[in-house]
Design a protein around this motif. Structure first.
Motif: not given
Ligand code: TYM
Length: 346
Positions: A136-164
């Motif tokens: 999930p930390i690599l996943m957070a880096a994937d998102i934060l590097l691009y200042d991404a505000e909108y991230v469509p994911v399925g329900d299983d990734q909800r907790q990872h998005l919250e961690y981000t």
């Protein structure tokens, strides 16, 4: 990044499923088709995520390209400069930022991740990698590097998005505004409509999610399944003994999942589809409708897949990876300066 960024990735560790399609691929492809003038759309292949659990490495290269083909078959346009399609490992900043975020994340915080608990319970302690623990930390880096505000994911990734969101806020409160946090899941749902935070269930065991890493594949519709085989999987989906079609995930998980799949295939509201079949007592007839629509969808999807031009795809990787590296490196430098790894700009 001058435009707001929509970003998502799908792991290249197996053929993708209907769940991946409706949970992540379709929402972003629709945005890419309709709103790429207002947004930058990042669709990437998280190849570093592929072996958090053991895989056959001799086919990874093929799977990476196959994933990109599937995105294109789903309709991702390749001729728009606002749409980036890239491979994660071609942008080394992802790994570097992960290390920095690792050092600001608690072991307990990662240990609470449901995906980690589920997967590690399945594969056994001696085979659980550190990579599975901190992905999930690599996943957070994937998102934060691009200042991404909108991230469509399925329900299983909800907790990872919250961690981000948490790690972004934690770093910002210690170091000043270095990150843009993705929007809370509820706001994302509003943005993407109903498809966000979706969980398509396994056809055989409708209490667990449809997963590409399922060993038998009997309850999983893969996007590359022969349409006749997929139709058979639908026909043999587990239902119940109530002999009445209703959307009631707690009491009738199998039937509810089939209704959900049909609503998504038709792009119709769930309650409208439920109304059409409500109370119907013949599950066989009901399943036949869905089996036929799944088969028709796969036939069309696979024709699109055949038509994908690999040379064009590789050229898009090249163009996108140059831009992704520039954007990701700019964010990484901001973080390196903040934590003292690089001199601060005057
Ligand atoms: P992955 O590859 O397991 O799944 C890809 C996407 O498909 C969604 N999904 C589902 N949605 C609905 N029903 C299902 N049965 C179903 N199964 C899978 C997942 O929620 C996901 O959105 N860590 C991510 C990949 C990733 C990522 C990222 C995503 C890496 N970095 C940054 C977004 C942003 C993963 O393992 O997805």
């Amino acid at each position: 990044m001058t435009k707001p960024v929509i970003l998502t990735g799908v792991r290249a560790n197996n053929e993708l499923t209907l769940g991946n399609y409706f949970g992540a691929i379709k929402p972003i492809v629709e945005m890419a088709k309709e709103r790429a003038d207002e947004y930058q759309v990042n669709m990437f292949i998280p190849d570093l995520h592929s072996f958090t659990t053991p895989i056959d490495h001799s086919v990874l290269q093929q799977q990476i390209v196959q994933n990109a083909r599937l995105f294109v078959a789903a309709g991702l346009p390749l001729d728009n400069d606002n749409i980036l399609l890239y491979r994660q490992s071609y942008v080394p900043a992802h790994s570097e930022l992960t290390w920095i975020l690792d050092c600001f994340t608690g072991v307990g915080e990662m240990g609470r991740m449901i995906e980690y608990k589920d997967k590690s319970a399945k594969i056994g302690d001696d085979r659980v990698s550190v990579g599975l623990f901190n992905y999930p930390i690599l996943m957070a880096a994937d998102i934060l590097l691009y200042d991404a505000e909108y991230v469509p994911v399925g329900d299983d990734q909800r907790q990872h998005l919250e961690y981000t969101r948490h790690i972004a806020e934690r770093m910002n409160s210690q170091f000043g505004d270095i990150f843009t946090a993705p929007l809370p899941v509820e706001k994302q749902q509003e943005f993407f409509g109903k498809g966000q935070a979706l969980r398509i269930m396994d056809l055989q065991s409708p209490s667990k999610k449809m997963s590409k890493s399922d060993d038998t594949g009997k309850g999983v519709v893969f996007l590359t399944d022969d349409p006749t085989v997929a139709a058979k999987k639908v026909m043999s989906a587990t239902t119940d003994d109530k002999a009445s079609v209703n959307y009631d995930p707690a009491e009738q998980p199998g039937i509810s999942n089939l209704l959900q799949i049909l609503a998504l295939l038709r792009a119709e509201p769930l309650d409208q589809v439920e109304l059409e079949f409500k109370g119907q007592s013949s599950y066989g007839d009901f399943k036949r409708v869905i089996a036929d629509e799944v088969a028709a969808f796969l036939t069309e999807f696979q024709a699109n897949l055949e038509a994908v031009d690999d040379n064009k795809l590789l050229a898009v990787f090249d163009r996108s990876e140059t831009i992704a590296n520039e954007q990701a490196n700019a964010t990484l430098l901001r973080v390196q300066q903040a934590v003292g790894l690089r001199p601060k700009a005057d």
